[in-house]
Design a protein around this motif. Sequence first.
Motif, mmCIF file in Angstrom:
data_model
loop_
_atom_site.group_PDB
_atom_site.id
_atom_site.type_symbol
_atom_site.label_atom_id
_atom_site.label_comp_id
_atom_site.label_asym_id
_atom_site.label_seq_id
_atom_site.Cartn_x
_atom_site.Cartn_y
_atom_site.Cartn_z
ATOM 1 N N CYS A 1 0.828 -1.211 0.000
ATOM 2 C CA CYS A 1 0.000 0.000 0.000
ATOM 3 C C CYS A 1 0.859 1.256 0.000
ATOM 4 C CB CYS A 1 -0.955 0.012 1.196
ATOM 5 S SG CYS A 1 -0.147 0.078 2.810
ATOM 6 N N HIS A 2 0.242 2.347 -0.400
ATOM 7 C CA HIS A 2 0.900 3.650 -0.359
ATOM 8 C C HIS A 2 -0.106 4.741 -0.009
ATOM 9 C CE1 HIS A 2 -0.922 4.914 -4.174
ATOM 10 N NE2 HIS A 2 -0.388 3.886 -4.809
ATOM 11 N N TYR A 3 0.404 5.821 0.544
ATOM 12 C CA TYR A 3 -0.397 7.020 0.682
ATOM 13 C C TYR A 3 -0.590 7.626 -0.707
ATOM 14 C CZ TYR A 3 0.483 7.169 5.764
ATOM 15 O OH TYR A 3 0.549 6.887 7.106
ATOM 16 N N ALA A 4 -1.745 8.224 -0.951
ATOM 17 C CA ALA A 4 -2.007 8.921 -2.214
ATOM 18 C C ALA A 4 -2.497 10.332 -1.906
ATOM 19 C CB ALA A 4 -3.052 8.166 -3.035
ATOM 20 N N LYS A 5 -1.904 11.287 -2.589
ATOM 21 C CA LYS A 5 -2.287 12.687 -2.396
ATOM 22 C C LYS A 5 -2.737 13.275 -3.730
ATOM 23 C CE LYS A 5 0.924 15.858 -1.876
ATOM 24 N NZ LYS A 5 1.975 16.735 -1.284
ATOM 25 N N TYR A 6 -3.956 13.811 -3.734
ATOM 26 C CA TYR A 6 -4.485 14.503 -4.902
ATOM 27 C C TYR A 6 -4.663 15.975 -4.543
ATOM 28 C CZ TYR A 6 -5.700 10.009 -7.092
ATOM 29 O OH TYR A 6 -5.659 8.762 -7.657
ATOM 30 N N THR A 7 -3.981 16.856 -5.265
ATOM 31 C CA THR A 7 -4.176 18.290 -5.094
ATOM 32 C C THR A 7 -5.059 18.787 -6.230
ATOM 33 O OG1 THR A 7 -2.086 18.715 -6.246
ATOM 34 C CG2 THR A 7 -2.015 18.628 -3.844
ATOM 35 N N GLN A 8 -5.400 20.041 -6.207
ATOM 36 C CA GLN A 8 -6.363 20.583 -7.175
ATOM 37 C C GLN A 8 -5.985 20.226 -8.618
ATOM 38 O OE1 GLN A 8 -6.775 24.901 -7.415
ATOM 39 N NE2 GLN A 8 -8.962 24.660 -7.662
ATOM 40 N N GLY A 9 -6.929 19.606 -9.317
ATOM 41 C CA GLY A 9 -6.718 19.234 -10.708
ATOM 42 C C GLY A 9 -6.145 17.847 -10.920
ATOM 43 N N ASP A 10 -5.694 17.192 -9.856
ATOM 44 C CA ASP A 10 -5.148 15.835 -9.996
ATOM 45 C C ASP A 10 -6.265 14.830 -10.254
ATOM 46 O OD1 ASP A 10 -2.680 16.902 -9.518
ATOM 47 O OD2 ASP A 10 -2.453 16.068 -7.506
ATOM 48 N N PHE A 11 -5.950 13.792 -11.013
ATOM 49 C CA PHE A 11 -6.941 12.778 -11.393
ATOM 50 C C PHE A 11 -6.220 11.474 -11.688
ATOM 51 C CE2 PHE A 11 -5.445 14.973 -15.144
ATOM 52 C CZ PHE A 11 -5.078 13.928 -15.978
ATOM 53 N N TYR A 12 -7.016 10.421 -11.906
ATOM 54 C CA TYR A 12 -6.492 9.145 -12.374
ATOM 55 C C TYR A 12 -7.560 8.568 -13.289
ATOM 56 C CZ TYR A 12 -3.748 4.772 -12.084
ATOM 57 O OH TYR A 12 -2.961 3.679 -12.357
ATOM 58 N N LYS A 13 -7.273 8.508 -14.577
ATOM 59 C CA LYS A 13 -8.264 8.080 -15.553
ATOM 60 C C LYS A 13 -8.628 6.598 -15.383
ATOM 61 C CE LYS A 13 -7.534 11.524 -19.175
ATOM 62 N NZ LYS A 13 -7.201 11.750 -20.609
ATOM 63 N N LYS A 14 -9.704 6.222 -16.037
ATOM 64 C CA LYS A 14 -10.257 4.876 -15.941
ATOM 65 C C LYS A 14 -9.183 3.825 -16.227
ATOM 66 C CE LYS A 14 -14.077 2.078 -17.804
ATOM 67 N NZ LYS A 14 -15.186 2.072 -18.814
ATOM 68 N N HIS A 15 -9.091 2.824 -15.335
ATOM 69 C CA HIS A 15 -8.050 1.811 -15.461
ATOM 70 C C HIS A 15 -8.430 0.560 -14.660
ATOM 71 C CE1 HIS A 15 -7.179 3.839 -11.679
ATOM 72 N NE2 HIS A 15 -6.518 2.758 -11.301
ATOM 73 N N ILE A 16 -7.674 -0.486 -14.884
ATOM 74 C CA ILE A 16 -7.768 -1.729 -14.116
ATOM 75 C C ILE A 16 -6.483 -1.862 -13.311
ATOM 76 C CG2 ILE A 16 -7.783 -4.248 -14.249
ATOM 77 C CD1 ILE A 16 -10.460 -3.314 -14.965
ATOM 78 N N ASP A 17 -6.571 -2.290 -12.061
ATOM 79 C CA ASP A 17 -5.385 -2.335 -11.208
ATOM 80 C C ASP A 17 -4.454 -3.509 -11.487
ATOM 81 O OD1 ASP A 17 -5.733 0.016 -9.857
ATOM 82 O OD2 ASP A 17 -6.662 -0.886 -8.088
#
Length: 206
Positions: free
Chosen positions: A104-120
């Motif tokens: 696992c990891h920490y995830a940080k999203y700031t203004q405008g950050d995204f992650y497009k549709k995907h499979i892990d």
Amino acid sequence: MNTLFSSDVYLNAIETHGYTVIQNALVTELVNDLITDCHRINPHFSLAGIGRLNDLQIDKTIRKDKTFWFDGSSQAQLTYQAIMESIKTTLNRNLFIGLFDYECHYAKYTQGDFYKKHIDAFKGRSNRVFTTVLYLNTPKQGGELVIYKPKSKEVEIVIKPTAGTLVMFESERFAHEVLPAVDERYSIAGWFRKNASISGIIDPPR
């Protein structure tokens, strides 16, 4: 006790739907300790990549979040990993799926950050079995997790980030995305994995 839910909650949902959303999953003190830990290591977050090992690459058109992989440097991390280890044991005992480890990891999203549709799950390797997301804060806007129906463009569920909510779903079955953040969004992304080793070589994490 650092958890506020029973195993029946997620076992029944996973067997029926392939995913579960558990609100107020952890005690507030632990969630606070985890977000404090995020702030402690804040300077060490780095741009998230796509792929693994030699295939790892940075592509800001696909994802713009920043991550920090757990390194066991705080009691909060160790406590969270112990909780996930307990869940792993329960899943193996009840679903007989042979989970090998958890990363696992920490995830940080700031203004405008995204992650497009995907499979892990990585291409050609089915080592990631269940994806988990624990939200550490409650943004006023943005950063929703969208999970799609299997092999479909239709939306299964949209989950608003809420501190203490734990999401778990089958990694290969559900495509998903994170909508652009407006307010800062912190979470822990993790994966229960099988050992997809080849010729006796232990499949590495990440």
